[in-house]
Scaffold this motif. Sequence first.
Motif, short mmCIF file in Angstrom:
data_model
loop_
_atom_site.label_atom_id
_atom_site.label_comp_id
_atom_site.label_asym_id
_atom_site.label_seq_id
_atom_site.Cartn_x
_atom_site.Cartn_y
_atom_site.Cartn_z
N GLN A 36 1.92 5.13 -1.25
CA GLN A 36 0.68 5.69 -1.81
C GLN A 36 -0.07 4.58 -2.31
O GLN A 36 0.33 3.55 -2.75
CB GLN A 36 0.82 6.65 -2.79
N TYR A 37 -1.35 4.78 -1.74
CA TYR A 37 -2.38 3.98 -2.44
C TYR A 37 -3.60 4.69 -3.26
O TYR A 37 -4.09 5.50 -2.72
CB TYR A 37 -3.16 2.77 -1.73
N ARG A 38 -4.28 4.24 -4.13
CA ARG A 38 -5.53 4.67 -4.65
C ARG A 38 -6.42 3.53 -4.29
O ARG A 38 -5.94 2.48 -4.34
CB ARG A 38 -5.73 4.67 -6.22
N ILE A 39 -7.53 4.02 -3.63
CA ILE A 39 -8.71 2.98 -3.30
C ILE A 39 -9.57 2.92 -4.33
O ILE A 39 -10.33 4.00 -4.62
CB ILE A 39 -9.12 3.36 -1.86
N GLY A 40 -9.77 1.87 -4.91
CA GLY A 40 -10.81 1.46 -6.01
C GLY A 40 -10.48 2.38 -6.90
O GLY A 40 -9.44 2.68 -7.60
N GLU A 41 -11.74 3.30 -7.44
CA GLU A 41 -11.65 4.05 -8.43
C GLU A 41 -11.55 5.56 -7.85
O GLU A 41 -12.21 6.54 -8.18
CB GLU A 41 -12.78 4.15 -9.42
N GLY A 42 -11.10 5.62 -6.57
CA GLY A 42 -11.18 7.06 -5.99
C GLY A 42 -10.58 8.07 -6.62
O GLY A 42 -9.50 7.79 -7.37
N LYS A 43 -11.00 9.23 -6.14
CA LYS A 43 -10.37 10.40 -6.84
C LYS A 43 -9.13 10.81 -6.44
O LYS A 43 -8.28 11.43 -6.94
CB LYS A 43 -11.46 11.77 -6.59
N GLY A 44 -8.80 10.51 -5.37
CA GLY A 44 -7.48 10.93 -4.63
C GLY A 44 -6.79 9.61 -4.21
O GLY A 44 -6.79 8.48 -4.86
N GLU A 45 -5.82 9.83 -3.12
CA GLU A 45 -5.07 8.65 -2.73
C GLU A 45 -4.99 8.47 -1.35
O GLU A 45 -4.97 9.50 -0.63
CB GLU A 45 -3.53 9.00 -3.16
N VAL A 46 -4.52 7.70 -0.68
CA VAL A 46 -4.10 7.46 0.66
C VAL A 46 -2.64 7.40 0.60
O VAL A 46 -1.93 6.61 -0.01
CB VAL A 46 -4.78 6.32 1.69
N GLU A 52 -1.64 -1.58 10.88
CA GLU A 52 -3.09 -1.66 11.10
C GLU A 52 -4.24 -0.63 10.28
O GLU A 52 -5.13 -0.96 10.06
CB GLU A 52 -3.31 -1.46 12.64
N VAL A 53 -3.28 0.55 10.16
CA VAL A 53 -4.37 1.49 9.31
C VAL A 53 -4.61 1.11 7.83
O VAL A 53 -5.53 0.80 7.58
CB VAL A 53 -3.55 2.92 9.25
N GLU A 54 -3.58 0.37 7.45
CA GLU A 54 -3.62 -0.19 5.92
C GLU A 54 -4.71 -1.41 5.92
O GLU A 54 -5.50 -1.33 5.06
CB GLU A 54 -2.41 -0.82 5.63
N ALA A 55 -4.66 -2.25 7.05
CA ALA A 55 -5.68 -3.35 7.09
C ALA A 55 -7.10 -2.68 7.20
O ALA A 55 -7.96 -3.26 6.49
CB ALA A 55 -5.24 -4.16 8.27
N LYS A 56 -7.41 -1.73 7.83
CA LYS A 56 -8.63 -1.18 7.99
C LYS A 56 -9.13 -0.48 6.60
O LYS A 56 -10.22 -0.83 6.22
CB LYS A 56 -8.64 -0.05 8.84
N ILE A 57 -8.00 0.20 5.96
CA ILE A 57 -8.22 0.78 4.66
C ILE A 57 -8.54 -0.35 3.64
O ILE A 57 -9.65 0.00 2.81
CB ILE A 57 -7.13 1.69 4.05
N ARG A 58 -8.21 -1.45 3.71
CA ARG A 58 -8.66 -2.47 2.80
C ARG A 58 -9.70 -2.67 2.54
O ARG A 58 -10.31 -3.25 1.54
CB ARG A 58 -7.44 -3.80 2.85
N ARG A 59 -10.44 -2.59 3.64
CA ARG A 59 -12.10 -2.94 3.64
C ARG A 59 -12.62 -2.03 2.88
O ARG A 59 -13.76 -2.37 2.55
CB ARG A 59 -12.63 -2.73 5.05
N LEU A 60 -12.19 -0.83 2.36
CA LEU A 60 -13.07 0.00 1.47
C LEU A 60 -12.95 -0.24 -0.07
O LEU A 60 -13.71 0.28 -0.87
CB LEU A 60 -12.38 1.44 1.65
N GLY A 61 -12.01 -0.98 -0.31
CA GLY A 61 -11.80 -1.31 -1.72
C GLY A 61 -10.34 -1.75 -2.21
O GLY A 61 -9.30 -1.92 -1.31
#
Length: 333
Positions: free
Chosen positions: A239-249, A214-223
């Motif tokens: 681990q994922y990078r969100i869009g062109e984000g500088k870090g990772e989740v 469910e956390v992942e589903a929410k994060i997907r909305r960010l990019g």
Amino acid sequence: MNPFIDNILTDSCQRRVNYLRISVTDRCNLRCRYCAPLIPKQIRKNELLTFEEMYRVVETAVACGITKVRLTGGEPLCRRGVIDFIRRLRDLPELTDISMTSNGTMVAAHAARLKEAGLNRINISLDTLDRDKFRWLTGADRFSEVWEGIEAASESGFDPVKINTVVMKGFNDDEIEQMAGLAVRFPFHVRFIEYMPIGIDPSDARSSFLPVSEVEAKIRRLGKLTPVSGPAASGPAVQYRIGEGKGEVGLIGSMSSHFCSSCNRLRLTATGYLRPCLLSDDQVNVIKPIRRGITDSEIKALILETLSKKGKEHLLSFTGGPSLQSCMGSIGG
Ligand code: SAM
């Protein structure tokens, strides 16, 4: 000549064990509701392993094949001498990775010295970005100190700084996007961890539990989420990078998706017990034998005995299953 240097610790499930997590103290300067024991035990100083005794265990463990050590607790920075201990560990050449998990409250004051002493990596726990919620959860008005700790760690060259967030329904599930957003704006790794029923009222854990799916589903909305195959040091996190984000989740599904099959850990508690698993009460006493004056070979035998107790997977669950007597702070989360 070191007698065990060629050894590799492999358990009965053929898992290579090379990682030791050490609770250097059971003391903590925060009282997080989900972590602090319901009935705190009063542990006397002489019931704790000294750093000298800890060092003997680490030195032998390293000779057996341990290459990574994490210092945790309790709050590791609450124990005087921990930085000198890191400096001493750094001189073990086979130890390639020394890390720490901290609540961050004292990191700003010590970040530069931790780096200089040889700490390779730091994880800082932060469950909310809201000062009032932080105070409610931890019993202390110290949100700003934690944030300063994160900044100081980053400025001192810890890269990435990892932020550990335990996800709790009804407490911080409304902040998941905001927390994940830190990994877009900053080069941080924000790791969402499932709430485990350990040392707390199990019914509370059940009602507060939110699976990382469910956390992942929410994060997907960010990019767009791009999977990142991190170094082995990423451990159980997906681990994922969100869009062109500088870090990772990172998503750590300790309850919903066991990562036991790849577990490479042993643990040493502050009171001197070796444990094969965070989520089992099995343990082997090392403090008494060490104080009786055992040899390094005998310490090795205790390490191997602990390894032999490593189960195929943990049996902790929200629905029945064994409950855990020990709290996170004494084992070292
Ligand atoms: N004091 C340090 C800190 O706060 O990070 C190190 C010790 S703390 C026990 C280590 C980690 O365990 C923290 O990230 C904390 O959030 C996590 N933790 C504690 N209780 C937990 C629980 N019931 N479920 C999941 N994680 C938990």
